[in-house]
Design a protein around this motif. Structure first.
Motif, PDB file in Angstrom:
ATOM      1  N   UNK A  54      38.025  38.856  32.351  1.00  0.00           N
ATOM      2  CA  UNK A  54      36.972  37.896  32.688  1.00  0.00           C
ATOM      3  C   UNK A  54      37.311  37.150  33.971  1.00  0.00           C
ATOM      4  N   UNK A  55      38.569  36.769  34.126  1.00  0.00           N
ATOM      5  CA  UNK A  55      38.998  36.075  35.346  1.00  0.00           C
ATOM      6  C   UNK A  55      38.787  36.952  36.574  1.00  0.00           C
ATOM      7  N   UNK A  56      39.122  38.239  36.448  1.00  0.00           N
ATOM      8  CA  UNK A  56      38.973  39.161  37.576  1.00  0.00           C
ATOM      9  C   UNK A  56      37.512  39.326  37.965  1.00  0.00           C
ATOM     10  N   UNK A  57      36.651  39.506  36.974  1.00  0.00           N
ATOM     11  CA  UNK A  57      35.234  39.743  37.263  1.00  0.00           C
ATOM     12  C   UNK A  57      34.549  38.468  37.748  1.00  0.00           C
ATOM     13  N   UNK A  58      34.806  37.350  37.066  1.00  0.00           N
ATOM     14  CA  UNK A  58      34.185  36.086  37.469  1.00  0.00           C
ATOM     15  C   UNK A  58      34.709  35.635  38.835  1.00  0.00           C
ATOM     16  N   UNK A  63      33.742  34.763  44.743  1.00  0.00           N
ATOM     17  CA  UNK A  63      34.097  35.031  46.139  1.00  0.00           C
ATOM     18  C   UNK A  63      32.949  35.750  46.846  1.00  0.00           C
ATOM     19  N   UNK A  64      32.316  36.694  46.152  1.00  0.00           N
ATOM     20  CA  UNK A  64      31.174  37.408  46.733  1.00  0.00           C
ATOM     21  C   UNK A  64      30.025  36.445  47.027  1.00  0.00           C
ATOM     22  N   UNK A 109      36.724  29.209  47.071  1.00  0.00           N
ATOM     23  CA  UNK A 109      38.018  28.659  46.639  1.00  0.00           C
ATOM     24  C   UNK A 109      38.183  28.802  45.131  1.00  0.00           C
ATOM     25  N   UNK A 110      37.125  28.513  44.377  1.00  0.00           N
ATOM     26  CA  UNK A 110      37.201  28.664  42.926  1.00  0.00           C
ATOM     27  C   UNK A 110      37.464  30.124  42.541  1.00  0.00           C
TER      28      UNK A 110
END
Length: 230
Positions: A54-58, A63-64, A109-110
């Motif tokens: 979830x961290x990777x996808x979110x 960033x996108x 940044x988030x």
């Protein structure tokens, strides 16, 4: 009697939320998220770690969104010249430049922080490279050369590597194969869009291949070449 002034306030807020959502380009970035998720899935051969996934996808999605917003800040003037983009929030003036920059900064940044903390630093580094190449290299090149299309395919092909890096902690040969597949797929896609909207791009001064060579032969040859290699 209805209080129309009170009713108008939520409508204004809803409109602004819709504008912030619009500058994140959710439809375009769905593909970014999908390819990042695919990269993660293919790289994750161990026990499922849903928090990391979830961290990777979110993080990738955030960033996108930030990259898309910065792109629209930079291109707000040329966006006003094109029929397909003139109603974008920054081009239309519904959002101020400072609001677009603030939104981009916060989401970027988030997203990077979420990738670094929830997945690993390597995935955050690849996401940062995506952001830099898209906003710092591709966007300034667009008014200068048709080669910008090739450059723009680089950040577009990095999301599966973000997912792979998040899952494995390294960039192996398989990650580069995923990069190559998405890179090659994008070129016919980009060229087809450029051909469909060649008059719009010409008005904005973008020297894309269908603009500089309007007979379409070079565009067709490149589409065929990239498709064959893919």
């Amino acid at each position: 009697m209805m209080n129309t002034e009170a009713m108008a306030v939520p409508a204004v807020h809803q409109g602004r939320l819709a504008d912030y959502l619009a500058i994140s380009k959710p439809r375009l970035n769905f593909l970014v998220v999908a390819t990042a998720a695919a990269g993660y899935y293919l790289g994750d051969t161990g026990e499922a770690n849903w928090g990391r996934a979830v961290s990777a996808i979110a993080g990738t999605a955030l960033v996108a969104a930030g990259a898309s917003a910065l792109n629209q800040v930079s291109e707000r003037r040329t966006d006003r010249l094109m029929e397909r983009t003139r109603r974008r929030p920054l081009a239309d003036g519904r959002l101020a430049v400072r609001e677009g920059i603030a939104f981009a900064a916060v989401t970027s940044v988030l997203g990077l922080a979420l990738l670094a903390a929830g997945a690993n630093v390597l995935s955050a580094f690849v996401a940062f490279a995506t952001l830099v190449t898209y906003v710092g290299i591709y966007t300034p090149l667009k008014p200068l050369t048709s080669f910008a299309t090739v450059v723009g395919a680089v950040p577009g092909a990095l999301p599966p590597m973000i997912g792979w890096a998040a899952a494995t902690g390294e960039l192996t040969r398989e990650a580069w194969v995923l990069f190559a597949i998405v890179f090659l797929w994008q070129m016919p896609h980009f060229l087809a869009i450029a051909w469909l909207y060649r008059e719009d791009y010409a008005r904005a001064g973008f020297p894309l291949l269908p603009v500089t060579e309007p007979d379409g032969r070079s565009t067709a040859r490149q589409v065929l070449a990239y498709g064959t290699v893919l």
